[in-house]
Structures are given as C-alpha cells and as structure tokens.
Enzyme design. Structure first.
Site: not given
Ligand code: IPE
Ligand code: IPE
Ligand code: MG
Length: 246
Positions: A20-22, A24, A67-69, A188, A194, A207
């Site tokens: 997560d965090g790409n 930001r 949910e990313n859809w 994470r 979460r 863990e």
């Molecule tokens: C979780 O990250 C899904 C993936 C890493 C593929 P999200 O960025 O989609 O999760 P939420 O929306 O913050 O819970």
């Molecule tokens: C994780 O990075 C990759 C996917 C969920 C696909 P995000 O795209 O969720 O990056 P943030 O959370 O917006 O920084």
């Molecule tokens: Mg994210």
C-alpha cells in the site's frame, strides 16, 4: 486442526504483503498515481528476490482488490496493464529462478487476453519448487469464500460431496489458496492498519507487522526487520505459553 508452536515457527515461511502507498508516494513527488504504481512494480521485483534470498519460501502479494474496481477507469486500466506486462516480461526470469507463480482471485471481469496470460504463467511455472509467488489480483476474501461455498454446493448437488463431510480442511480445499500453506506473517505498508478484505480466512492465526514505509520505498532491510519482529514473537494458537505447556 492441530497447530503447535515449535522452533521452526520462528521463521515466516509464508509472508503475505498488502502493498500500500503507491499513490501517496507519487503525490509526494508531484507525479501521477500511475507513476507510483510503476515504481511499485519495481519494488515487487526487488522484494521477490530479497524474500527468496532471505529464506522465505512463499510470498503472496496483494495487487488488486475486488474493491479497487471503484477507482477511476484509467487507474484500473493502468493496474491491469502493469500485471499484464509483469507476467509477460518477467516470465522467463521467474521461471529460470525456479519460481512457481499462482494468481489468486476471481477471473470474472478479466478479458480473454488477460485470462490467457495468467493461465500461461501458472502453467509454465507449475513444476517449479524453489519459491512460491502468489499474486492476489481481482481478489477479495469475502468473494473467495462465497465462490468456495458455491463450488462446494455444486459438488453436493452433483452428488460428489456429502454435507456431513464438510470441515475446515475440506472447506479450505475450495479456496484459491488450496495447496498453499497459511501465511505466517502479514505485512502492511504505508501506515494503514487494516486487512482490506485480504486473505480473511487464511490469516486467522497470522502475525501482523505494520510498516509506515510507502510500498515503492519498501526495502530488503524493511523486510528483514519484519522477519526479526516475527521471530521475536510467540505464537500460541489458543494454547498457553510454550514454557507452561512443556
Ligand atoms: C488494499 O489497498 C488493496 C491492495 C493493496 C491491492 P487499498 O489502498 O485498496 O485499501 P484501502 O482502500 O485503503 O482499505
Ligand atoms: C497500493 O497503492 C496499490 C493498490 C491498492 C492497487 P495505493 O494506490 O492504494 O496507494 P495509496 O493508498 O493511494 O497511497
Ligand atoms: Mg491504498
């Protein structure tokens, strides 16, 4: 199910990562979210190698959730494009390194070309045993459980399975992770705390380690730190402290 704590439990053979965090990471550099995802793929390449060299046997990466859809169409298309390119461009390298690749998640909503590529990477690497790489793509834990229930119900209806035979092990054999050990450690990144619908059945006794590092910056040292934290923990599986059981 019997689970006991032993010395070998001190090392996480299976690590699952919520990358997560790409977005930001990119925003902080005034770049597009797509750029962040591209850098995220570079981090994937590094971590697959690092994990393998550190002795991890199995790595599961969450790369696109059900949910990313709901994200903008262009971002969804970009994420699909990145997976398509990864399983094409990296196939030979992964195969040469003995990596077995599996794609977890629903196949619904994937076009014919994507399905062909995903089937191909799974088939070509099927007999590899050095390292297991599972990519959770179009994956949601609730969706996976519902698909498993459906598949079991169909087998019952067809007369192939008996309802009374259903137990945890049989149920798990209907999940996308059948034949894959349960994750020992879930990491994470990006400071979120979460599960976001990731491996909700499989992580019952995992863990968790949370890192503030944004995924494109996640390094071998960060992975080593997470492994060290895991090794310092005691897993009880509902039992008492190991000293008291001995
Ligand atoms: C979780 O990250 C899904 C993936 C890493 C593929 P999200 O960025 O989609 O999760 P939420 O929306 O913050 O819970
Ligand atoms: C994780 O990075 C990759 C996917 C969920 C696909 P995000 O795209 O969720 O990056 P943030 O959370 O917006 O920084
Ligand atoms: Mg994210």
């Amino acid at each position: 199910m019997t689970m006991s704590a032993s010395l070998s439990d001190n090392f996480p053979n299976h690590i699952a990562i919520i990358m997560d965090g790409n977005g930001r990471w990119a925003k902080a550099r005034n770049k597009s979210r797509l750029f962040g995802h591209q850098e995220g793929v570079k981090a994937v390449r590094r971590i697959v190698e690092d994990a393998s060299e550190l002795g991890v046997k199995c790595l599961t990466l969450y790369s696109f959730s059900t949910e990313n859809w709901s994200r903008p169409k262009a971002e969804v298309a970009a994420l699909f494009g990145l997976l398509r390119r990864y399983v094409t461009d990296d196939l030979d390298t992964l195969n040469a390194r003995g990596v077995r690749v599996r794609i977890l998640g629903s196949r619904v909503g994937l076009n014919r070309e994507m399905l062909r590529l995903l089937d191909n990477v799974e088939k070509v690497t099927e007999t590899n045993t050095k390292f297991m790489l599972n990519i959770a793509f179009n994956y949601g834990g609730r969706d996976e459980i519902v698909r498993a229930v459906r598949a079991f119900a169909q087998d019952v209806q067809a007369g192939d399975k008996d309802i009374d035979a259903l137990d945890e092990n049989l149920f798990a054999s209907y999940l996308d992770t059948k034949d894959i050990p349960m994750p020992d450690l879930v990491i994470r990144t990006s400071g979120e705390h979460r599960i976001s619908n990731f491996l909700i059945w499989q992580t019952a006794y995992a863990e968790f380690v949370f890192s503030p590092v944004l995924w494109p910056d996640y390094s071998r040292e960060d992975l080593q730190d997470a492994i060290n934290i895991f090794s310092g923990r005691e897993r009880r599986f509902g039992n008492l402290d190991a000293k008291e059981v001995a």
